[in-house]
Design a protein around this motif. Structure first.
Motif, short mmCIF file in Angstrom:
data_model
loop_
_atom_site.label_atom_id
_atom_site.label_comp_id
_atom_site.label_asym_id
_atom_site.label_seq_id
_atom_site.Cartn_x
_atom_site.Cartn_y
_atom_site.Cartn_z
N ALA A 204 56.14 62.29 9.78
CA ALA A 204 57.42 61.82 9.21
C ALA A 204 57.15 60.88 8.05
O ALA A 204 57.83 60.93 7.02
CB ALA A 204 58.26 61.14 10.27
N ILE A 207 56.37 62.94 5.10
CA ILE A 207 57.58 63.50 4.48
C ILE A 207 58.27 62.43 3.65
O ILE A 207 58.67 62.67 2.51
CB ILE A 207 58.52 64.06 5.56
CG1 ILE A 207 57.90 65.33 6.13
CG2 ILE A 207 59.90 64.37 4.99
CD1 ILE A 207 58.70 65.98 7.23
N LEU A 212 56.00 67.25 1.74
CA LEU A 212 56.90 67.96 2.65
C LEU A 212 56.17 68.96 3.54
O LEU A 212 56.71 69.42 4.52
CB LEU A 212 57.97 68.68 1.84
CG LEU A 212 58.87 67.76 1.03
CD1 LEU A 212 59.93 68.57 0.33
CD2 LEU A 212 59.52 66.72 1.90
N ASP A 213 54.92 69.28 3.18
CA ASP A 213 54.23 70.32 3.92
C ASP A 213 53.59 69.75 5.17
O ASP A 213 52.39 69.75 5.32
CB ASP A 213 53.17 70.94 3.00
CG ASP A 213 52.86 72.35 3.44
OD1 ASP A 213 53.51 72.81 4.39
OD2 ASP A 213 51.97 72.97 2.84
N GLN A 214 54.38 69.24 6.11
CA GLN A 214 53.84 68.60 7.30
C GLN A 214 54.11 69.46 8.53
O GLN A 214 55.24 69.78 8.83
CB GLN A 214 54.52 67.23 7.51
CG GLN A 214 54.36 66.27 6.36
CD GLN A 214 52.97 65.67 6.31
OE1 GLN A 214 52.25 65.66 7.30
NE2 GLN A 214 52.58 65.20 5.15
N GLN A 215 53.00 69.84 9.21
CA GLN A 215 53.15 70.57 10.47
C GLN A 215 52.28 69.86 11.49
O GLN A 215 51.18 69.43 11.18
CB GLN A 215 52.68 72.02 10.31
CG GLN A 215 53.61 72.86 9.45
CD GLN A 215 54.92 73.23 10.12
OE1 GLN A 215 54.94 73.80 11.19
NE2 GLN A 215 56.04 72.86 9.52
N ASN A 232 58.64 70.48 13.45
CA ASN A 232 58.02 71.47 12.55
C ASN A 232 59.08 72.33 11.87
O ASN A 232 59.02 72.58 10.67
CB ASN A 232 57.05 72.35 13.32
CG ASN A 232 55.75 71.62 13.58
OD1 ASN A 232 55.50 70.57 13.01
ND2 ASN A 232 54.94 72.16 14.45
N SER A 235 60.82 70.27 9.27
CA SER A 235 60.04 70.03 8.06
C SER A 235 59.97 71.31 7.22
O SER A 235 60.04 71.26 5.99
CB SER A 235 58.67 69.48 8.43
OG SER A 235 57.64 70.33 8.06
N GLN A 236 59.88 72.47 7.92
CA GLN A 236 59.87 73.74 7.21
C GLN A 236 61.18 73.95 6.45
O GLN A 236 61.18 74.30 5.27
CB GLN A 236 59.67 74.88 8.25
CG GLN A 236 59.37 76.23 7.67
CD GLN A 236 58.02 76.24 6.97
OE1 GLN A 236 57.15 75.45 7.33
NE2 GLN A 236 57.84 77.06 5.97
N LYS A 239 61.43 71.69 3.55
CA LYS A 239 60.60 72.16 2.44
C LYS A 239 61.32 73.27 1.67
O LYS A 239 61.39 73.26 0.44
CB LYS A 239 59.28 72.69 2.99
CG LYS A 239 58.20 72.75 1.96
CD LYS A 239 56.91 73.19 2.60
CE LYS A 239 56.32 74.31 1.78
NZ LYS A 239 55.29 75.03 2.47
#
Ligand code: ADP
Length: 586
Positions: A204, A207, A212-215, A232, A235-236, A239
C-alpha cells in the motif's frame, strides 16, 4: 503496527493466565490446607486418645495426679506434640510446655467445652502462650464410665503452613513459566498473523508512492489471505484505471494541442486552470506563466471577462462575437458543471479568415458583376451602333467587330479564370504532366504576348539559360501561369518599359523570373497579392479579376515549387517561381 497487535494479543493472554492461575492456586492451596488440617486433626485425635489411655491411671487416683505433669513431658518427648491434662472443672494439672500452676483455668477453651459436651473437641487458634497458630484436640479421660479428666494434644500449624507455602511457590513459578510461554506463543502468533499484514502495508505504501504495480504473494486462504486477494485485485484495478486515465489525459492533451480553436478552463474565481496552444498563440502567452492567474491578465479583454462572469452567475452557456487580439472571434463560455457554475470552459473560435473570405466573396460578386457588365455594356453599345447603320460603314464595322472580339476575349478569360479557381478550390485541378522545355514555352508566350506589349508599348526580352533541363509539368497550366505574369508585367508597366523573362537552374529547381520596370507594388499590398480577388489597384482601372496570381500560386505549389515577389514602388517588380527537376510523385 505489529508491536501494537503483539501487545493487544499478549496483554489479555497474560491477564488471563494470571487470573486463571491465581484462582486455581487459591483453590488448590485452600483445599490442600483443609486436607492437611483434616489429616492433622485425625492424627491428633488418635494421639489424644492414646494419651488419655496412658493417663487414666494417674487421673483416677488423686494421689497419683501429681505425676501427670511429668507424664506430659515424657509423652511429648516421645511423640513431639504438646500435651495438656485438665480436670473437668478446667484446672490444668499438667502441661508439657508450661508450668501448670501458672496457667489459667481452661474450662472456657472451645476444645474443652466441646470435649465435655460430645467427648471430643478440637480448635485451631493462636496460642498466646507459645505465640504460634496451634491445632488443639481434646478427648475425655474416663474411668468406669466417669469423666475424670481431659487429655489435650496440640501441634503448631507451622509445618502445614510451610507445606502450603511451598505449594503456592510451585503455583507461582508455574504461572510465571506459563505466562512466559504465552508471551512467546503470542509473539509467534503475532508474527504469523502480521506478516501478510506487513506485506500489504508495504505494498500500500508503494501504491501511495506511485508504484501501482504491487502484487503480494498469497500463502493462506484465511481472512488475511482473502484480504491479500482483494488487495491484489484492487491494485490491478487501480493500475488499469490509472492507465485508462493517463490514456484519456494524453488523448485530451493531443486533442487540445491540435485544436485550432483556443481553449481555456477557469475555476469559480476565473483563475486559469488549463489552456491550449491555440489560445496561447492567439494572446501570445505561455500556459506555465498564467496557471492560477486571473483570465483577464492573459487575454486583456474586459468583454471576454464579462462573458465568463455572466456564464458563472447564470450557469448557462454564453456566446459572443467580438474583436480581440486583432482578430475577429466567437467566444463561447460553457459552465462545466451546469447549474453549479464551478468552472468554465471558454472556446475561442477565430472567424477572421471566414469573415475575410465572406468579405472577399461579396467583393468578388460585386467585381464580377461590374467586370462582366462593362464588356457586355460595351458589346451591347457597339452592336446597337452597328444596327443603327455603322454596319454599312465597312471600316467602322470592322473596327467595332474587332473591339467586340476583344471584349468577348476578356469575358472568356474571366470565365476561364473563375472555372480554374473553382476547380482548384474543389480539388479537381489534376496535373497532366508532360516533358517540357520551359525555355521554348517562354519563347512561345513571349511571341504570343508581343502584340499586347507593342500596344503599350513595352519590350519583352528573354534571358534564357542554355541547357535548361527538360522537366515534366502540366504544360498548359505553366503556360497560363507565364501568360498571367507577363500580362501583369505589361499591364502594370509604363509605356516604353521593359520586361525580362529569365531562366536558370540548379540541382533541384528550374527557376523562372518575370521582371518589369513598371509601377511596382506598395509594401502594404505586397503580402496580399497572391490572395484570391486581391487587387492593389482598387479602382480596377487596368481590368483583371484579382485571380491570376492566386491561380499561379496554386499551380506552382501543385508542381512542388514556390512563387515569390520582389518589388519596389515606382521601379518595378520581379515575380519568380520555381519548378522541381525531379517531380517525385507529385
Ligand atoms: P489581376 O487580374 O488584377 O492582375 P492578379 O492576381 O494577377 O490579378 O494580380 C493581383 C494584383 O497584384 C494586381 O491587381 C496588382 O495590383 C498586383 N500586381 C500583380 N503583378 C504586378 C506587377 N507586375 N506590377 C505591379 N503590380 C502587380
Amino acid at each position: 503496527m505489529s508491536r501494537s497487535i503483539y501487545w493487544k494479543i499478549t496483554i489479555p493472554l497474560i491477564v488471563m493466565v494470571l487470573l486463571a492461575m491465581g484462582f486455581l492456586g487459591f483453590f488448590m492451596a485452600d483445599s490442600s490446607r483443609n486436607t492437611q488440617l483434616n489429616h492433622l486433626n485425625a492424627q491428633l485425635v488418635n494421639e489424644a486418645k492414646l494419651v488419655a489411655d496412658i493417663s487414666t491411671t494417674d487421673f483416677a487416683d488423686p494421689a497419683l495426679q501429681t505425676n501427670l505433669n511429668a507424664l506430659t513431658k515424657t509423652i511429648s518427648d516421645e511423640i513431639g506434640t504438646r500435651i495438656t491434662f485438665i480436670i473437668p472443672d478446667g484446672t490444668v494439672l499438667g502441661d508439657s510446655d508450661q508450668d501448670p500452676s501458672t496457667m489459667e483455668n481452661h474450662s472456657t477453651r472451645p476444645e474443652v467445652i466441646a470435649a465435655l459436651a460430645t467427648g471430643e473437641g478440637q480448635a485451631t487458634r493462636y496460642s498466646a502462650t507459645l505465640h504460634k497458630d496451634m491445632m488443639y484436640v481434646a478427648v475425655l479421660v474416663k474411668n468406669q464410665g466417669q469423666t475424670i479428666g481431659i487429655a489435650r494434644v496440640a501441634l503448631p500449624l507451622t509445618a502445614v503452613d510451610a507445606s502450603i507455602n511451598s505449594q503456592i511457590r510451585g503455583i507461582i513459578s508455574g504461572t510465571v513459566i506459563t505466562a512466559l510461554l504465552f508471551v512467546l506463543a503470542a509473539a509467534l502468533i503475532t508474527r504469523m498473523i502480521t506478516r501478510p499484514v506487513r506485506q500489504i502495508t508495504k505494498a500500500a505504501e508503494g501504491i501511495a508512492a506511485g508504484k501501482l504495480d504491487q502484487q503480494i504473494p498469497i500463502r493462506t486462504y484465511d481472512e488475511i489471505g482473502r484480504l491479500g486477494h482483494v488487495f491484489n485485485d484492487m491494485s490491478q484495478n487501480l493500475k488499469m484505471t490509472m492507465a485508462a486515465i493517463v490514456d484519456e489525459r494524453s488523448n485530451l492533451a493531443t486533442v487540445l494541442a491540435n485544436l485550432t480553436d483556443g481553449v481555456v478552463m477557469t475555476d469559480a474565481e476565473e483563475k486559469i486552470l488549463l489552456t491550449n496552444p491555440a489560445v496561447e498563440r492567439l494572446y501570445n502567452f505561455k500556459e506555465k506563466d498564467f496557471i492560477g492567474r486571473p483570465l483577464i491578465e492573459a487575454v486583456h479583454d474586459y468583454e471576454i471577462d464579462e462573458v465568463v462572469k455572466k456564464c458563472l452567475s447564470t450557469g448557462r452557456e454564453q456566446t459572443v462575437q467580438l474583436e480581440s487580439a486583432g482578430r475577429f472571434l466567437r467566444v463561447v463560455a460553457v459552465p462545466i458543471t451546469p447549474g453549479h457554475s464551478s468552472a468554465t470552459l471558454i472556446l475561442f473560435q477565430d472567424l477572421t479568415e471566414m469573415r475575410n473570405l465572406q468579405t472577399m466573396r461579396r467583393e468578388l460578386i460585386g467585381n464580377i458583376s461590374h467586370d462582366l457588365r462593362t464588356p457586355i455594356a460595351g458589346i451591347k453599345a457597339m452592336v446597337e451602333t452597328l444596327q443603327d447603320g455603322a454596319l454599312n460603314d465597312k471600316d467602322a464595322a470592322n473596327d467595332f467587330l474587332t473591339r467586340i472580339d476583344g471584349e468577348v476575349d476578356r469575358l472568356t478569360q474571366m470565365v476561364t479564370e473563375l472555372t480554374e479557381l473553382s476547380h482548384i478550390e474543389t480539388g479537381k485541378a489534376e496535373l497532366r504532366r508532360i516533358p517540357t522545355n520551359v525555355n521554348l514555352l517562354i519563347e512561345e508566350v513571349a511571341a504570343q504576348m508581343d502584340p499586347l506589349a507593342a500596344g503599350r508599348p513595352v519590350t519583352i526580352i528573354t534571358d534564357l539559360s542554355p541547357n535548361l533541363p527538360v522537366i515534366k509539368v502540366d504544360r498548359d497550366r505553366i503556360r497560363q501561369t507565364l501568360i498571367n505574369l507577363v500580362h501583369n508585367a505589361i499591364k502594370f508597366n509604363n509605356p516604353g518599359g521593359k520586361i525580362v523573362i529569365s531562366t536558370k537552374y540548379d540541382v533541384e529547381f528550374v527557376t523562372v523570373s518575370v521582371s518589369d520596370t513598371g509601377m511596382g507594388i506598395s509594401k502594404e499590398d505586397l503580402p496580399h497579392i497572391f490572395e484570391r480577388f486581391y487587387k492593389a489597384d482598387k479602382a480596377r482601372s487596368r481590368g483583371g479579376s484579382g485571380l491570376g496570381l492566386a491561380i499561379a500560386k496554386h499551380t506552382v505549389q501543385a508542381h512542388g515549387g514556390n512563387i515569390s515577389v520582389k518589388s519596389e514602388e515606382g521601379k518595378g517588380s520581379t515575380l519568380t517561381f520555381t519548378l522541381p527537376l525531379n517531380t517525385g510523385n507529385k
